[in-house]
Write a protein that holds these residues in place. Structure first.
Motif, PDB file in Angstrom:
ATOM      1  N   THR A  52      -6.354  14.887  15.568  1.00 40.18           N
ATOM      2  CA  THR A  52      -4.939  15.095  15.241  1.00 40.18           C
ATOM      3  C   THR A  52      -4.100  14.111  16.053  1.00 40.18           C
ATOM      4  N   VAL A  53      -3.011  13.668  15.443  1.00 36.80           N
ATOM      5  CA  VAL A  53      -2.121  12.715  16.108  1.00 36.80           C
ATOM      6  C   VAL A  53      -0.697  13.262  16.050  1.00 36.80           C
TER       7      VAL A  53
ATOM      8  N   ASP B   6       2.881   5.403  19.246  1.00 38.88           N
ATOM      9  CA  ASP B   6       2.945   4.880  17.885  1.00 38.88           C
ATOM     10  C   ASP B   6       1.803   5.476  17.049  1.00 38.88           C
ATOM     11  N   PRO B   7       2.129   6.245  15.976  1.00 41.35           N
ATOM     12  CA  PRO B   7       1.062   6.881  15.187  1.00 41.35           C
ATOM     13  C   PRO B   7       0.116   5.867  14.533  1.00 41.35           C
TER      14      PRO B   7
ATOM     15  N   GLU C 156      -0.831   2.858  15.692  1.00 41.36           N
ATOM     16  CA  GLU C 156      -1.800   2.391  16.700  1.00 41.36           C
ATOM     17  C   GLU C 156      -2.830   3.468  17.013  1.00 41.36           C
ATOM     18  N   GLN C 157      -2.357   4.715  17.130  1.00 40.67           N
ATOM     19  CA  GLN C 157      -3.280   5.810  17.462  1.00 40.67           C
ATOM     20  C   GLN C 157      -4.343   5.983  16.378  1.00 40.67           C
ATOM     21  N   VAL C 158      -3.906   5.950  15.120  1.00 45.11           N
ATOM     22  CA  VAL C 158      -4.868   6.134  14.016  1.00 45.11           C
ATOM     23  C   VAL C 158      -5.827   4.947  13.950  1.00 45.11           C
ATOM     24  N   ARG C 159      -5.318   3.747  14.154  1.00 46.35           N
ATOM     25  CA  ARG C 159      -6.195   2.562  14.127  1.00 46.35           C
ATOM     26  C   ARG C 159      -7.224   2.636  15.255  1.00 46.35           C
ATOM     27  N   ALA C 160      -6.797   3.147  16.402  1.00 46.45           N
ATOM     28  CA  ALA C 160      -7.730   3.252  17.535  1.00 46.45           C
ATOM     29  C   ALA C 160      -8.801   4.313  17.252  1.00 46.45           C
TER      30      ALA C 160
ATOM     31  N   VAL D  47       0.404   2.720   5.177  1.00 49.59           N
ATOM     32  CA  VAL D  47      -0.225   1.437   4.801  1.00 49.59           C
ATOM     33  C   VAL D  47      -0.745   0.747   6.058  1.00 49.59           C
ATOM     34  N   GLY D  48       0.031   0.837   7.145  1.00 50.39           N
ATOM     35  CA  GLY D  48      -0.377   0.215   8.408  1.00 50.39           C
ATOM     36  C   GLY D  48      -1.632   0.840   9.006  1.00 50.39           C
ATOM     37  N   MET D  49      -2.002   2.034   8.564  1.00 53.46           N
ATOM     38  CA  MET D  49      -3.179   2.723   9.109  1.00 53.46           C
ATOM     39  C   MET D  49      -4.471   2.335   8.382  1.00 53.46           C
TER      40      MET D  49
END
Ligand code: CXF
Ligand code: ZN
Length: 380
Positions: free
Chosen positions: A241-242, A248-249, A251-255, A278-280
């Motif tokens: 969960t984020v 930054d959501p 960055e968190q999801v990408r990590a 889209v950024g994720m």
């Protein structure tokens, strides 16, 4: 089964954002239509947009578009429809006309007559409503007008619910279930082993968690700004969960996903979260837009990453009622889509107005249902 001449319905009257209980004539089914004694009706944000006047719809109207119920009578021409009086059924919110080009191609989600007649004018496909006000004047139906003791539903929108599925809880299969199925299996094409992110873990967002699991997703990330919604998401099976308020959501999801997810669902219809979803994405990823936005809302997307990384952006509205609702019911019956865990609140028909006020106040974490029986215990 004796059918009463009149019934109780929650009516959205002219002007006010308020549902008022009224005694109106019990509707009668015409050819190809079914009279359903409603057992329960789900509480969906889409109704709320109409109640608040954010989405144009004729008034007065009976809202309510995801129902479960028992067949009380069949209109003409349904001898071979596989439906009988007494059957417990689930009603999908997209009620396909079956005759337009989209329906003939099996694309019930794009049914031209549903959108032109029902969503714009509040009628069925002969241009009239089956409901009327106590003085005989026009009363619009939002889908089948499920916030009432009886509803007329085109047979094309009904699927039988097997014994063993709770008849009250299965109401949420008709919108939340169908929408989650369409987004996951159709437009999102989630495959075993994929990683997904769900941006907005409310009613529909939380329904996407068991659906993504059923499709074999192994990483399911839920993003929200409400701690209770994230807790609920984790309880439903989100692997991560984020909290979008902390850092930054994107960055968190990408990590968490090691460079971006395969499928991102945007369930809010918000320009900021649309861009974030889209950024994720990882390379070749797909963003599935589910949330409806106010008219005119636009989102901007950076062009080069979209091109270079082969992203896809697709919209998803409901699903193909005739083929997909039976699949949703099967998933529920097998326990893969557990309706009980998604329902967090129960109301009676007398409390319909309160239910939508609670939804507007943001105090309903998952999905709520309204039971037509006044005997049912209310909030749990
Ligand atoms: C809705 C489902 C949730 C996202 C927006 C569209 N469809 C019907 O209520
Ligand atoms: Zn809905």
């Amino acid at each position: 089964m004796s059918i009463p001449k009149t019934m109780r319905a929650a009516v959205l009257a002219d002007g006010e954002p308020r549902l008022e209980l009224m005694e109106i004539d019990t509707p009668q089914p015409q050819a190809g239509e079914v009279l359903v004694e409603v057992i329960a009706c789900g509480v969906c944000h889409t109704d709320l947009h109409v109640i608040k006047g954010e989405v144009a719809f004729p008034r007065p109207a009976v809202m309510g578009h995801e129902i479960s119920g028992r067949i009380a009578a069949l209109g003409e021409g349904l001898d071979d429809a596989g439906l009988s009086v007494g059957d417990v059924v689930v009603g999908g919110f997209i009620m396909p006309c079956t005759t337009c080009d989209a329906c003939r191609r099996g694309r019930d989600d794009l049914c031209a007559n549903f959108f032109a007649h029902n969503r714009l004018r509040g009628t069925l496909y002969d241009g009239t409503s089956r409901l009327r006000m106590p003085d005989g004047s026009f009363l619009a139906m939002y889908s089948m007008g499920g916030l009432a003791e009886y509803a007329v539903v085109p047979a094309s929108a009904l699927t039988r619910a097997p014994e063993g599925l709770d008849p009250e809880s299965s109401a949420i299969l008709g919108c939340a279930g169908l929408t989650a199925y369409g987004a996951t299996f159709r437009q999102g094409r989630v495959t075993p082993g994929s990683s997904v992110v769900i941006v907005g873990a409310g009613g529909i967002g939380s329904s996407l968690i068991p659906m993504a699991k059923a499709a074999g997703a192994t990483r399911i990330i839920a993003v929200d700004i409400a701690a209770e919604k994230l807790e609920n998401a984790a309880a439903l099976g989100a692997t991560d969960t984020v909290d979008a308020r902390v850092g930054d959501p994107v960055e968190q999801v990408r990590a968490i996903s090691g460079g971006g997810v395969d499928v991102a669902f945007e369930a809010l219809g918000n320009p900021v979260t649309f861009r974030q979803a889209v950024g994720m994405l990882g390379d070749g990823g797909r963003m599935v837009a589910i949330g409806i936005a106010p008219a005119g809302a636009e989102a901007s997307i950076e062009i080069t990453p979209l091109v270079r990384r082969g992203y896809e952006i697709v919209g998803s509205f409901g699903a193909r009622t005739r083929t997909d609702l039976p699949e949703v019911v099967k998933l529920a019956a097998d326990g893969a889509f557990d309706v009980e865990s998604l329902i967090t609140r129960r109301y009676t028909l007398d409390e319909a107005d309160t239910a939508y006020r609670d939804l507007a106040a943001g105090t309903i974490t998952g999905r709520a249902v309204i039971s037509m029986s006044s005997r049912s215990e209310s909030t749990r």
